[in-house]
Design an enzyme around this catalytic site. Structure first.
Site, PDB file in Angstrom:
ATOM      1  N   HIS A   1     -10.982  -1.802   9.367  1.00  0.00           N
ATOM      2  CA  HIS A   1     -10.810  -2.090   7.932  1.00  0.00           C
ATOM      3  C   HIS A   1      -9.317  -2.167   7.632  1.00  0.00           C
ATOM      4  O   HIS A   1      -8.687  -1.172   7.276  1.00  0.00           O
ATOM      5  CB  HIS A   1     -11.511  -0.995   7.109  1.00  0.00           C
ATOM      6  CG  HIS A   1     -11.526  -1.254   5.633  1.00  0.00           C
ATOM      7  ND1 HIS A   1     -12.446  -0.681   4.785  1.00  0.00           N
ATOM      8  CD2 HIS A   1     -10.730  -2.018   4.840  1.00  0.00           C
ATOM      9  CE1 HIS A   1     -12.231  -1.074   3.542  1.00  0.00           C
ATOM     10  NE2 HIS A   1     -11.177  -1.886   3.542  1.00  0.00           N
TER      11      HIS A   1
ATOM     12  N   HIS B   1      -6.767  -5.095   5.745  1.00  0.00           N
ATOM     13  CA  HIS B   1      -6.521  -6.404   5.118  1.00  0.00           C
ATOM     14  C   HIS B   1      -5.156  -6.848   5.593  1.00  0.00           C
ATOM     15  O   HIS B   1      -4.154  -6.172   5.302  1.00  0.00           O
ATOM     16  CB  HIS B   1      -6.545  -6.276   3.599  1.00  0.00           C
ATOM     17  CG  HIS B   1      -7.839  -5.743   3.063  1.00  0.00           C
ATOM     18  ND1 HIS B   1      -8.839  -6.558   2.610  1.00  0.00           N
ATOM     19  CD2 HIS B   1      -8.301  -4.471   2.949  1.00  0.00           C
ATOM     20  CE1 HIS B   1      -9.864  -5.818   2.212  1.00  0.00           C
ATOM     21  NE2 HIS B   1      -9.568  -4.542   2.413  1.00  0.00           N
TER      22      HIS B   1
ATOM     23  N   ASP C   1      -6.821   0.186   5.626  1.00  0.00           N
ATOM     24  CA  ASP C   1      -7.036  -0.645   4.428  1.00  0.00           C
ATOM     25  C   ASP C   1      -5.835  -1.565   4.177  1.00  0.00           C
ATOM     26  O   ASP C   1      -5.852  -2.722   4.583  1.00  0.00           O
ATOM     27  CB  ASP C   1      -7.351   0.226   3.203  1.00  0.00           C
ATOM     28  CG  ASP C   1      -8.207  -0.497   2.165  1.00  0.00           C
ATOM     29  OD1 ASP C   1      -8.652  -1.635   2.426  1.00  0.00           O
ATOM     30  OD2 ASP C   1      -8.448   0.074   1.081  1.00  0.00           O
ATOM     31  N   ASP C   2      -4.813  -1.060   3.473  1.00  0.00           N
ATOM     32  CA  ASP C   2      -3.609  -1.843   3.162  1.00  0.00           C
ATOM     33  C   ASP C   2      -2.399  -0.966   3.467  1.00  0.00           C
ATOM     34  O   ASP C   2      -1.785  -0.393   2.556  1.00  0.00           O
ATOM     35  CB  ASP C   2      -3.626  -2.248   1.677  1.00  0.00           C
ATOM     36  CG  ASP C   2      -4.853  -3.092   1.345  1.00  0.00           C
ATOM     37  OD1 ASP C   2      -4.845  -4.292   1.641  1.00  0.00           O
ATOM     38  OD2 ASP C   2      -5.833  -2.525   0.812  1.00  0.00           O
TER      39      ASP C   2
ATOM     40  N   HIS D   1     -17.316  -4.638   1.102  1.00  0.00           N
ATOM     41  CA  HIS D   1     -16.826  -3.463   0.397  1.00  0.00           C
ATOM     42  C   HIS D   1     -17.901  -3.059  -0.613  1.00  0.00           C
ATOM     43  O   HIS D   1     -18.397  -3.907  -1.369  1.00  0.00           O
ATOM     44  CB  HIS D   1     -15.546  -3.777  -0.375  1.00  0.00           C
ATOM     45  CG  HIS D   1     -14.309  -3.874   0.463  1.00  0.00           C
ATOM     46  ND1 HIS D   1     -14.196  -4.690   1.551  1.00  0.00           N
ATOM     47  CD2 HIS D   1     -13.109  -3.237   0.342  1.00  0.00           C
ATOM     48  CE1 HIS D   1     -12.979  -4.552   2.066  1.00  0.00           C
ATOM     49  NE2 HIS D   1     -12.296  -3.681   1.357  1.00  0.00           N
TER      50      HIS D   1
ATOM     51  N   GLU E   1     -16.697   1.861  -3.309  1.00  0.00           N
ATOM     52  CA  GLU E   1     -15.303   2.340  -3.344  1.00  0.00           C
ATOM     53  C   GLU E   1     -15.068   2.756  -4.803  1.00  0.00           C
ATOM     54  O   GLU E   1     -15.051   3.932  -5.117  1.00  0.00           O
ATOM     55  CB  GLU E   1     -14.340   1.221  -2.914  1.00  0.00           C
ATOM     56  CG  GLU E   1     -12.864   1.605  -3.003  1.00  0.00           C
ATOM     57  CD  GLU E   1     -11.902   0.427  -2.783  1.00  0.00           C
ATOM     58  OE1 GLU E   1     -12.305  -0.743  -2.913  1.00  0.00           O
ATOM     59  OE2 GLU E   1     -10.709   0.703  -2.495  1.00  0.00           O
TER      60      GLU E   1
HETATM   61  N1  HPA Z   1     -10.618  -2.889  -2.095  1.00  0.00           N
HETATM   62  C1  HPA Z   1     -10.996  -4.102  -2.514  1.00  0.00           C
HETATM   63  N2  HPA Z   1     -10.325  -5.197  -2.233  1.00  0.00           N
HETATM   64  C2  HPA Z   1      -9.227  -5.099  -1.485  1.00  0.00           C
HETATM   65  C3  HPA Z   1      -8.775  -3.892  -1.029  1.00  0.00           C
HETATM   66  C4  HPA Z   1      -9.514  -2.721  -1.347  1.00  0.00           C
HETATM   67  O1  HPA Z   1      -9.174  -1.580  -0.988  1.00  0.00           O
HETATM   68  N3  HPA Z   1      -7.653  -4.140  -0.321  1.00  0.00           N
HETATM   69  C5  HPA Z   1      -7.448  -5.463  -0.349  1.00  0.00           C
HETATM   70  N4  HPA Z   1      -8.398  -6.061  -1.068  1.00  0.00           N
HETATM   71 ZN    ZN Z   2     -10.453  -2.801   1.845  1.00  0.00          ZN
END
Ligand code: HPA
Ligand code: ZN
Length: 337
Positions: free
Chosen positions: A18, A20, A279-280, A198, A201
């Protein structure tokens, strides 16, 4: 005092599932690419951009994340971004990486699909040659856009079908339930693509159920809100449905108010195939090993949990049985030292 398990967390072989790729753009690279491509940014300096990283929820992050991605124009930009991530992941002993990318963010700005996927894919090939790292690309659709837009993007992608392994669903979760993309996922399923989304969250646990029952996904990205529903938590464990959990992201975007409140240990104790991911990483304060360190520092996680999390990452990966067994054997060897 550093966590005594930190050397194990750092050195153990692991998969990242996971990430991006646009979320791996560090501020310095954003400014370098802006200069190279003559793109005007709304931020005067690296420092002022970093100051914008004080997120209050998912949308406040997405606004900055899409602004950052606006510097990506050429195939070489996508290569450079992906290569920087893969080199960093290799340093964290990631041996397999499944990478999300958001084509709609770029197509909307006039960037061609070939440049996007070509650059990212070329970096993955180089990582395979140079590090022996395996991986795959998962094309994510922006759920705040229409299903028609997603269908049009899938059409653009089909000539490059050999360069990606699956599709996912990201961006703003509230008001955009998985079932909005039921027909898209049905089409992708017929094409033999892997399916992830996703869910849970910021959105409710009900979105996890519809991702499973309507979209037929094979993994849930995040999914941490499943614990609001005991029957669903039990189901995820029973069905061995993996969750790709992102601890630093969850705290930065206030899904949990502090790391000590994170439910990762609870998920593991419930028998869920939970994994740790970044994630990011450029936006949330660290790459995969920083995520492992942060969550092990805050929760009473032990050596056996480190093993379980790494094992889960290979069990949840889209790998052939042969390669999966090779990675699991390598993991077992590491833990027997
Ligand atoms: N959630 C949803 N969309 C996203 C995320 C995330 O954490 N990171 C990049 N796009
Ligand atoms: Zn994500």
């Amino acid at each position: 005092m550093p966590n005594p398990l930190s050397p194990i967390l750092q050195q153990m072989p692991k998969a990242e599932l996971h990430i991006h790729i646009e979320g791996s753009l560090e501020p310095e690279m954003i400014f370098a690419l802006a200069r190279r491509n003559r793109v005007k940014l709304a931020y005067a300096s690296v420092d002022s951009l970093r100051q914008a990283y004080a997120f209050t929820d998912l949308q406040s992050f997405l606004d900055v994340y899409y602004a950052g991605a606006s510097v990506l124009l050429q195939e070489q930009d996508f290569f450079d971004m992906t290569w920087a991530y893969l080199a960093r992941a290799n340093a964290d002993n990631v041996v397999h990486a499944e990478i999300f990318f958001d084509p709609q963010t770029h197509i909307e700005r006039g960037v061609g699909f070939a440049a996007i996927i070509g650059g990212i894919h070329r970096a993955l090939e180089q990582a395979k040659a140079q590090f022996g790292m395996t991986g795959g690309l998962i094309m994510c659709f922006l759920r705040h856009l229409s299903e028609d837009d997603a269908f049009a993007t899938l059409e653009l992608a089909l000539p490059y079908r050999d360069k990606f392994i699956g599709i996912g669903l990201d961006s703003a979760e509230r008001d955009h339930p998985p079932e909005k993309f039921a027909r898209l996922f049905a089409r992708a399923r017929k094409l033999g693509l892997h399916l992830v989304a996703h869910a849970g969250e910021e959105g409710p646990s009900a979105f996890i159920k519809t991702a499973l029952d309507v979209l037929h996904v094979e993994r849930i990205d995040h999914g941490v809100r499943c614990t609001e529903d005991a029957a669903l938590t039990e189901r995820l464990a029973r069905e061995k449905m993996p969750l790709t959990v992102c601890p630093l992201s969850n705290v930065k975007l206030r899904v949990f108010d502090r790391m000590a409140a994170h439910n990762l240990l609870h998920l593991l104790e419930a028998g869920i195939v939970a994994t740790v991911n970044s994630d990011d990483p450029a936006y949330f304060g660290g790459y995969i090993n920083a995520n492992y360190d942060a969550v092990f520092d805050a929760l009473p996680l032990k050596r056996r949990h480190a093993y379980q999390l790494a094992r889960n990452s290979f069990d949840a990966a889209f790998l052939s049985d042969t390669v999966r067994q090779q990675y699991l054997a390598r993991l077992d060897t590491f833990f027997r030292r």
